[in-house]
Design a protein around this motif. Structure first.
Motif: not given
Length: 411
Positions: A32, A175, A178-179
């Motif tokens: 990240w 982003l 993904w988190r």
């Protein structure tokens, strides 16, 4: 007998769960942040070419990481529960990239705010994340697991860099997604949340006064303060295609060296591997100091640099600070211990190119090589953090193997 077998299976399942949780947590955060840094570099190039503005943006970003890490490490002590804090931190990592969409990043003050928010989104929970990693890994296998984390993270960096996505909107969504994937997987695994701060929580004053900590922290800081110079010089001497090829070679070697180096950390010790890594880098920079414009020198340096960095990253970013906590919560050890890495990155992005333009490459590399060899001196007096029992077992196995070979030779 059946109960014993069931107990062993449950213990194995728990251990596997802990390993998966640790790899997931750390690699999710590393990948990240790599993508955050990649996006910020692109934004800053577009928003301003003024040195003061660029330096200010990066100052705000890295200050946000370092100071929020110190604050976050102290908050863990007050909350007395890692999982709850980690969930909040990961939610922050999901929400904060949306500021890239909501704010006008063509405007310098907006970029300042975004860079700070993204920096805090990493720093606030990273010491807690590494503290969790330390709590649920065995010191005798911590290096090998760290090597796996670096390899997986390197692959993630590479895969994220393949698609040439220009849209800031899509990048921000990647982003956040993904988190979010990391958070969902973390909750599905059902992580443990046993508080291990019952024996006392060390203060920053105690940590900075700890001799064993300083003997590892000082050489790591010396290395970080000079290591950032090689990349700017590389881009000035060698054309872009060859520069990118060399960096790819270095990153590939770094990933595989992390695996090998990680398992060596668990067999011959942290101290020996740290000294080996610094000496390797010293020779690489010495070679560049003699032949700074020779392409072969750069290939040799990149091979050595990638191999050494893989080992040193596992030692100084993932392993050693947890070892030096000696069973106490390690959050503050990581908050202080990893800060030189971010300082080095800050220097690379702000003053690296200017120093490379003013000082001759041969002088720069000779200076760096001298500092790296000098950094070995404190390590020679540093304690080995791998338990002596483990080292003795390795020596005993080696002795038994040699004895068997001698016996076979004469029978």
């Amino acid at each position: 007998m059946a109960k014993s077998s069931l107990s062993n299976r449950n213990k194995f399942r728990i251990n596997i769960g802990q390993v998966v949780t640790n790899i997931l947590l750390v690699t999710n955060a590393f990948i990240w942040y790599y993508y955050v840094l990649y996006i910020l570099q692109d934004i800053i190039k577009q928003v301003s070419s003024n040195y003061f503005t660029v330096a200010l943006i990066w100052s705000i970003h890295f200050s946000g990481i370092i100071f929020s890490a110190i604050v976050g490490a102290s908050l863990t002590e007050k909350i007395r529960g890692r999982v709850y804090f980690l969930i909040i931190w990961m939610i922050l990592g999901i929400v904060s990239p949306l500021t890239l969409i909501l704010m006008n990043v063509a405007y310098a003050p907006s970029v300042l705010a975004v860079s700070f928010i993204l920096g805090v989104s990493l720093g606030l929970g990273m010491p807690n994340c590494m503290g969790y990693y330390t709590d649920y890994t065995n010191i005798e296998t911590r290096g090998g697991l760290g090597g796996v984390i670096i390899l997986v993270s390197s692959l993630g960096f590479f895969l994220l860099g393949i698609p040439a996505i220009e849209s800031l909107f899509i990048r921000a969504l990647i982003l956040s997604f993904w988190r979010l994937c990391g958070l969902v997987a973390f909750l599905v695994i059902r992580p443990h949340d046993e508080w291990k701060g019952k024996n006392g929580y060390p203060t920053h004053k105690i940590i900075l006064g700890q001799r064993s900590f300083l003997l590892y922290f000082v050489p790591w800081t010396m290395f970080s303060l000079v290591n950032y110079l090689s990349t700017p010089v590389l881009s000035q001497i060698i054309e872009r295609f060859q520069t990118e090829l060399l960096l790819i070679i270095r990153n590939v070697l770094m990933g595989f060296s992390a695996i090998v180096g990680g398992f060596l950390l668990d067999s011959i010790g942290r101290k020996r591997m740290a000294i080996t890594g610094f000496i390797m880098l010293g020779f690489g920079y010495s070679f560049l100091g003699i032949y700074p414009e020779n392409l072969f020198s750069w290939y040799f340096h990149n091979i050595v640099d990638g191999a050494a960095w893989g080992m040193l990253f596992v030692i100084f970013v993932i392993t050693i600070w947890g070892d030096l906590s000696y069973g106490a919560p390690s959050d503050k050890y990581y908050a202080v211990g990893v800060s030189p890495f971010f300082i080095s990155k800050f220097l690379q992005l702000t003053v690296g190119e200017y120093i490379a333009a003013i000082i001759p490459p041969s002088a720069i590399f000779s200076f760096v090589a001298f500092f790296l060899f000098l950094a070995v001196i404190p390590l020679m007096y540093a304690p080995e953090t791998l338990p002596e029992k483990k080292l003795r077992e390795r020596e005993l196995r080696s002795y038994i193997e040699k004895a068997k070979k001698v016996k076979e030779k004469f029978t």
